[in-house]
Design an enzyme around this catalytic site. Structure first.
Site, short mmCIF file in Angstrom:
data_model
loop_
_atom_site.label_atom_id
_atom_site.label_comp_id
_atom_site.label_asym_id
_atom_site.label_seq_id
_atom_site.Cartn_x
_atom_site.Cartn_y
_atom_site.Cartn_z
N GLU A 16 0.99 -1.15 -0.02
CA GLU A 16 -0.01 0.00 0.11
C GLU A 16 1.00 1.35 -0.13
O GLU A 16 1.85 1.30 0.82
CB GLU A 16 -0.92 -0.14 1.40
CG GLU A 16 -2.11 -1.07 1.12
CD GLU A 16 -2.50 -1.39 2.68
OE1 GLU A 16 -2.14 -0.89 3.63
OE2 GLU A 16 -2.91 -2.70 2.77
N GLU B 298 -4.18 -7.01 2.06
CA GLU B 298 -3.00 -7.50 2.59
C GLU B 298 -3.04 -8.98 2.16
O GLU B 298 -1.93 -9.59 1.82
CB GLU B 298 -2.90 -7.37 4.05
CG GLU B 298 -2.38 -6.01 4.29
CD GLU B 298 -3.22 -5.16 4.66
OE1 GLU B 298 -4.64 -5.34 4.41
OE2 GLU B 298 -2.93 -3.80 5.05
N ASP C 38 1.14 -5.18 13.14
CA ASP C 38 0.07 -5.45 13.95
C ASP C 38 -1.00 -6.00 12.70
O ASP C 38 -1.95 -6.42 12.85
CB ASP C 38 -0.36 -4.09 14.54
CG ASP C 38 0.48 -3.37 15.07
OD1 ASP C 38 0.33 -3.28 16.37
OD2 ASP C 38 1.32 -2.89 14.53
N PHE C 39 -0.73 -5.37 11.40
CA PHE C 39 -1.75 -5.62 10.49
C PHE C 39 -1.65 -7.09 9.85
O PHE C 39 -2.43 -7.51 8.88
CB PHE C 39 -1.77 -4.73 9.40
CG PHE C 39 -1.84 -3.12 9.79
CD1 PHE C 39 -2.35 -3.00 11.11
CD2 PHE C 39 -1.57 -2.08 8.90
CE1 PHE C 39 -2.60 -1.85 11.67
CE2 PHE C 39 -1.34 -0.73 9.49
CZ PHE C 39 -2.25 -0.44 10.78
N HIS D 45 -1.12 -0.73 17.09
CA HIS D 45 -0.31 -0.10 16.29
C HIS D 45 1.03 0.04 16.62
O HIS D 45 1.95 0.63 15.83
CB HIS D 45 -0.91 1.28 15.83
CG HIS D 45 -2.08 1.42 15.20
ND1 HIS D 45 -3.42 1.22 15.94
CD2 HIS D 45 -2.51 1.62 13.84
CE1 HIS D 45 -4.38 1.34 14.95
NE2 HIS D 45 -3.84 1.51 13.81
C1 LIG Z 1 -5.44 -3.90 7.74
C2 LIG Z 1 -4.79 -2.53 7.63
N1 LIG Z 1 -4.16 -2.08 6.53
C3 LIG Z 1 -3.70 -0.93 6.17
C4 LIG Z 1 -3.88 0.09 7.55
C5 LIG Z 1 -3.16 1.39 7.31
N2 LIG Z 1 -4.14 2.36 6.80
C6 LIG Z 1 -4.67 3.18 7.65
S1 LIG Z 1 -5.92 4.18 7.20
C7 LIG Z 1 -5.72 3.78 5.77
C8 LIG Z 1 -6.33 4.14 4.39
C9 LIG Z 1 -7.85 3.83 4.80
O1 LIG Z 1 -8.48 4.50 3.38
P1 LIG Z 1 -10.20 4.61 3.44
O2 LIG Z 1 -10.60 3.29 3.98
O3 LIG Z 1 -10.54 5.03 2.05
O4 LIG Z 1 -10.33 5.53 4.61
P2 LIG Z 1 -9.94 6.87 4.68
O5 LIG Z 1 -8.72 7.37 5.50
O6 LIG Z 1 -9.82 7.52 3.37
O7 LIG Z 1 -11.19 7.72 5.44
C10 LIG Z 1 -4.70 2.57 5.53
C11 LIG Z 1 -4.44 1.87 4.55
C12 LIG Z 1 -4.47 -0.25 8.48
N3 LIG Z 1 -4.64 0.55 9.42
N4 LIG Z 1 -5.09 -1.51 8.46
#
Ligand SMILES: Cc1ncc(C[n+]2csc(CCOP(=O)(O)OP(=O)(O)O)c2C)c(N)n1
Ligand SMILES: Cc1ncc(C[n+]2csc(CCOP(=O)(O)OP(=O)(O)O)c2C)c(N)n1
Ligand SMILES: [Mg+2]
Ligand SMILES: [Mg+2]
Lengths: 342, 336, 342, 336
Positions: free
Chosen positions: D29, D54, D79-80, D123
């Protein structure tokens, strides 16, 4: 152009006879653990695998035997693997659900849905190494509810991967009717993940071949993945020794073992009201009944029988092919069992 | 006294709890057929089938447990927790801490584990030590029908997430389902006392976190869980004939460990042998040595565990999983 | 019937001012870790949460503050949680991404997609306990590629759960444009999982309210889940201190730090041909440029500004509401900071 | 000699390998933006963004590694891994065994871990001991820029799956991204030698499975990884003023462990203190005690680890993660 039916019938029959031999060995206690046969889905495998070449890869599920055989893996080494011999395909380390052949780029997994990520990865290699190759995932319709498989369809779509996602829809996931566990339509689901979907009869090997041909062409020419949705019937149910099928086949022997505790529990004080209990009972009976009504013994859904019917027009040629295959399989069986375990 | 098979005992304790308290519900793949005896007694509202979507329904179990239900979530095999660990690692195990102690998730995850029947390395793992690594999870591994039922009842009453592991080799039901498939032509090395045994007329909880001494012995303490306990008892009997007196401590609970019982036994015998069907490294066997050393107890130590991916071939599987010979050999070395 | 706009404007403004205070505290270094604001999505939250009652539950993502506030959680206790005080909402144990209020049946998770299973479980409780309650999941469009969320839509559909899946589509997942990472159409995807989908403008609180009203009605009356797909713009980007936004806001200060290593790497021998390098550079620039072009500062997409414009028709009433809210928030801020850390 | 920041060193080693061998590709990502310097040098074919999926892309990485690519898969935080453990547990770690040794999956999973900057308990986990429990996975936890680059190169050349853990507190990049967000108003207890240091002009692999003695000392051996190494060094200096001589062994590799180095050091000092930011139970600290006991070495033992879910509040977080005072206190107790 589609090949002659006979050339697809051969691999199907070969796989059928091979798996029947496996079933026998399993019943004799020479093969351990669970045993999921692919009998009934041979047309789906044959129609796809016949079109695969050297650098094409396959991600297989818990019914991988047919695909390995048709892809050219040595049947003796598969059998010796199932028997747990050190010179088996995987040195006796993998077994039925974990069959691997690096040479044929074929990997199995007993984890439902894991074929999705695997095929995506294989397809990524093909795309990146620019080989013009494709990757195929074979899985059941129940697997379409596993997140990683859905994720993989999306990944294949966004990366435009040369992948085929082949869903062998027999309507069952072990004892569950998949329609009850699946919201919406699987084709729409695939499209909602960016992958075009084609649905067809998986018991007609020529139909499979046509659909797969178009999908493989798409993939090889860089147009991305396709979802191939094939209906089929598993002649042996989920796995060998499956209770639901035993009940259907030997009701007198099997029913009491199930019915007595069931009745006792139904009548036991404490618990739900009668209505609820009746609803529960109905659910159990429905599963048994739909196993009974299952078109398993209708040869129209048996891809091998079906192809054979057409081929009977040239009985002599058919006979000679069948003889040859039968002889091969009995040689294979002998070879696998004969040499003492090293 | 009644006698029961292992899984029968678990289901019986579960049924008792379900009859007593309508908040207990049950779900998982194929649960309507697999728990049909509970289905016809408690109805389809409380005994539900699920799609093959472990992340969704295990996560849903955690959340339902936070809002008034007491779900028992069934996962087909502990190996499959790989697809849905997030629900345990980041949610079930952490709700209580995150909420400042104000909210808990009393969910019971019921899951078959273990090998010895030739299903291959992706289907025979134990993983209790792996689960126990996560603070906030309770991990139970019964070795007899009586403990299985009693610990299930304790799990159901526990105010936090519990993973309840049912060894397939002890379970008449799973062994038929995944091992023999109703064949009379296969045989497995099933510990008789684990498979079937006396159970109380009405279930009482077996306390979580309490080990039980299955056999007393002065020379060495064997600590184990699950099938390992029976292998240890078998070995202890063999060693008896050689004049070695081995005690066998059945932990029953992997997390939290009964530290007191372990230390007491090892302090007395001066020798600790861990028999662990889970992987050797970074797991239960190491934790037990730490627990002893932390108390300043000096002892001789060895372990008989699963070191590698479990082979499919039955004979090699039997060598890789802890067996009587390996245990005996380990103890003989400790006695030198 | 939709409520008066003013009664929805109040919670939105309150949340906005609260989050602006949070941003200040974060910038001052009093709040640790990451900080994802919900500024820009207030209409989505307000339009839904305004219709929730006592036994309704919420599964929140990494932007849960607005929903908690609007649901009635004490703002001082939220602030003190963010400050890490022992008398904060979660005793200082949870923090920004892990906010929980048992009393309000509200649970957060920083794991993208985990709102799906959580909402399914909450809805299961509601269904089983027959409370007529609903469960709401709030998540972003990026989360729709996380398997467990897709699985949860299917589970909610097959179990006919009283759940709302609210997708706040801002088009971004951190630095990625979600359209590039998402195959097919999200509405079709939801339908392919058995859940009806409704798409609408998430910056118009009345539109949100209407859509949510129908979905809640459906859920409460036992007709199952709905996928609510709301477009929105996050005014502060993904999180505070986000580099892409810093570049946009302070190009002169931020660009060199990025551009120099970038140029050096671009020119470094070893690696791809120029064409490939150019394509890489284009990708980086595209991300920066689309941040620049992002409609973030266009007040038409700011739900608070937008509602305010309409409400200006009755400026006096508006003024008095705004005064009241501003005073409340400054009281809250004072209360949160004033009492010394216990 | 050049000096580099921690993550800069990893990226530099990675770039060196990518320039030498076109089979190395990179995805995860936001990777195009996060690794933009690699993107503009190696092009979008080799540096790819992924959906937030993932399970799919980690699993794809494993499979791609089986068919000729050498993928580096980035996961945002350790963690993820909960959402995609299956790819590691049941696939990456088992391909080699299942195929009878004929097929391997040389994938590198690059993933930030660790706490100390107030991001909360979902986290900031470490989980290296948890990963190391699975036979077949190599787990690396560098503590300096030089080791980080060298171990990354070793990981890239390794013929099996490697989890490469980058501690966020040492990483200039992640600490800015997730911790400070470019604020000048926050400060973290960042070990200077871990954050920035001398690195070779051209990278050579640092051997996997080799610990390094960071400090010699006669009275007690502190064994640790990652940030813990620096905390241990800090403690050793404090103890020095009290006349206690503490050695510090940096494992660098959690699996496979450098058993020889551990045993040698502990046999000499007679005292073992494990500093482990990962959870205490059923993990690295236990394994180390087992490794010592198995060799028949008797020693005094204590551990300073993370016992519970990591609190959000910075001050309490600093108490729960291993810190200098806790280490000193532990050692003083061992010296009694
Ligand atoms: C399982 C997991 N993968 C990756 C992340 C890292 N991460 C945190 S927020 C995010 C983006 C989320 O995008 P969206 O669902 O569109 O929500 P937005 O932040 O745009 O409100 C990511 C990849 C995470 N927290 N959990
Ligand atoms: C992740 C996971 N969950 C559950 C199982 C147990 N299981 C094995 S096969 C199967 C049913 C699969 O159904 P389907 O995908 O339709 O394939 P079929 O067996 O019908 O060919 C299940 C639930 C598993 N192997 N992996
Ligand atoms: Mg099926
Ligand atoms: Mg978004």
């Amino acid at each position: 152009m589609a090949p002659e039916l006979l050339s697809l019938y051969g691999p199907m029959l070969r796989s059928r006879l091979f798996e029947e031999a496996v079933a026998k060995l399993w019943n004799d206690g020479l093969i351990s653990g669970e045993m999921h046969l692919g009998t009934g889905e041979e047309a789906i495998i044959a129609g796809v695998v016949a079109q695969l070449g050297e650098s094409d890869a396959m991600a297989l599920d818990h019914r991988g035997t047919a695909a390995l055989l048709m892809r050219g893996v040595d049947p003796v080494s598969i059998l010796r693997e199932l028997l747990g011999y050190p010179d088996g395909l995987c040195g006796g380390m993998g077994g039925h659900m974990h069959l691997f052949s690096k040479e044929h780029l074929a990997a199995s997994s007993g984890i439902v849905g894991a074929e999705g990520p695997a095929a995506a990865g294989f397809a990524l290699s093909a795309q990146y190494l620019n080989s013009g190759a494709v990757a195929v995932a074979f899985f059941g319709e129940g697997a379409m509810n596993q997140g990683m498989l859905m994720e993989s369809l999306n990944l294949a779509s966004t990366w435009n991967l040369p992948a085929l996602f082949v869903c062998k829809n027999d309507g069952w996931a072990i004892t569950s009717r998949s329609e009850k566990m699946t919201g919406g339509d699987l084709n729409e689901r695939a499209r909602g993940l960016g992958v075009p979907a084609v649905e067809f009869d998986g018991w007609d090997v020529l139909e499979v071949w046509e659909a797969a041909c178009a999908a493989i062409e798409r993939a090889r020419s860089g147009q991305g993945p396709t979802f191939l949705h094939a209906r089929c019937v598993h002649l042996e149910g989920h796995f060998l020794g499956m209770q639901l099928l035993r009940i259907v086949r030997e009701p007198l022997r099997e029913m009491p073992e199930i019915a007595i505790p069931l009745a006792r529990s139904f009548l036991r004080p404490g618990g739900a009201a009668l209505r609820e209990r009746m609803a529960g009972l109905k659910e159990v009976l429905a599963a048994v009944l739909s196993s009974l009504r299952d078109p398993r013994r209708d040869s129209a859904y048996d891809p091998v029988q079906r192809a054979r019917k057409t081929l009977l027009a040239d009985a002599a040629r058919l006979q000679s092919l069948e003889d040859r295959i039968e002889q091969e399989i009995s040689r294979v069986l002998k070879a696998a069992l004969e040499e003492a375990r090293p | 006294m009644r006698t029961m098979f292992f899984t029968q005992a678990v289901d019986d304790a579960l049924a008792q709890a379900m009859a007593d308290d309508p908040r207990f519900i049950l779900f998982g793949e194929d649960v309507p057929l697999l728990r049909r005896n509970l289905l016809v007694r408690f109805g389809p509202g409380r005994v539900r089938g699920t799609p093959i979507s472990e992340s969704a329904f295990l996560g849903a179990g955690v959340a339902a447990a936070m809002t008034g239900l007491r779900p028992v979530v069934e996962i087909y095999m502990v190996d499959f927790l790989g697809v849905c660990m997030d629900a345990l690692l980041n949610h079930a195990a952490k709700v209580e801490a995150f909420s400042g102690g104000k909210w808990t998730a009393p969910v019971v995850v019921r899951v078959p584990c273990g090998g010895g029947y030739g299903d291959g390395g992706q289907h025979e793992q134990s993983l209790w030590g792996w689960l126990a690594h996560i603070p906030g999870l309770t991990v139970l591994v019964p070795s007899t029908p009586a403990d299985a039922g009693g610990l299930m009842l304790a799990a159901l009453r526990h105010d936090g997430p519990v993973v309840f592991l049912e060894h397939k080799l002890l379970s008449e039901m799973w062994l038929e389902f995944m091992g023999s498939g109703a064949r009379r032509t296969v045989q497995f090395d099933v510990p008789a006392e684990g498979r079937k045994g006396a159970v109380p007329r009405r279930w009482d909880p077996v306390p979580i976190g309490k080990a039980v001494l299955r056999r007393t012995g002065d020379d060495v303490t064997i600590v184990s869980v699950g099938v390992g306990v029976h292998r240890a008892l078998e070995a202890a009997q063999v060693l008896d004939t050689e004049g070695i007196s081995a005690g066998v401590l059945d932990l029953r609970t992997v997390s939290p460990l009964d530290i007191v019982a372990v230390r007491e036994a090892v302090a007395r015998s001066g020798r600790l042998l861990v028999v662990d069907e889970d992987y050797e490294g970074f797991g239960l066997s190491g934790e037990l040595s730490a627990v002893v050393l932390e108390a300043g107890i000096s002892c001789k130590y060895a372990r008989v565990c699963t070191k590698t991916t479990i082979p499919y071939a039955r004979d090699r599987e039997d060598q890789v999983l802890p067996n009587c010979e390996r245990i005996c050999a380990g103890i003989r070395r400790l006695m030198q």
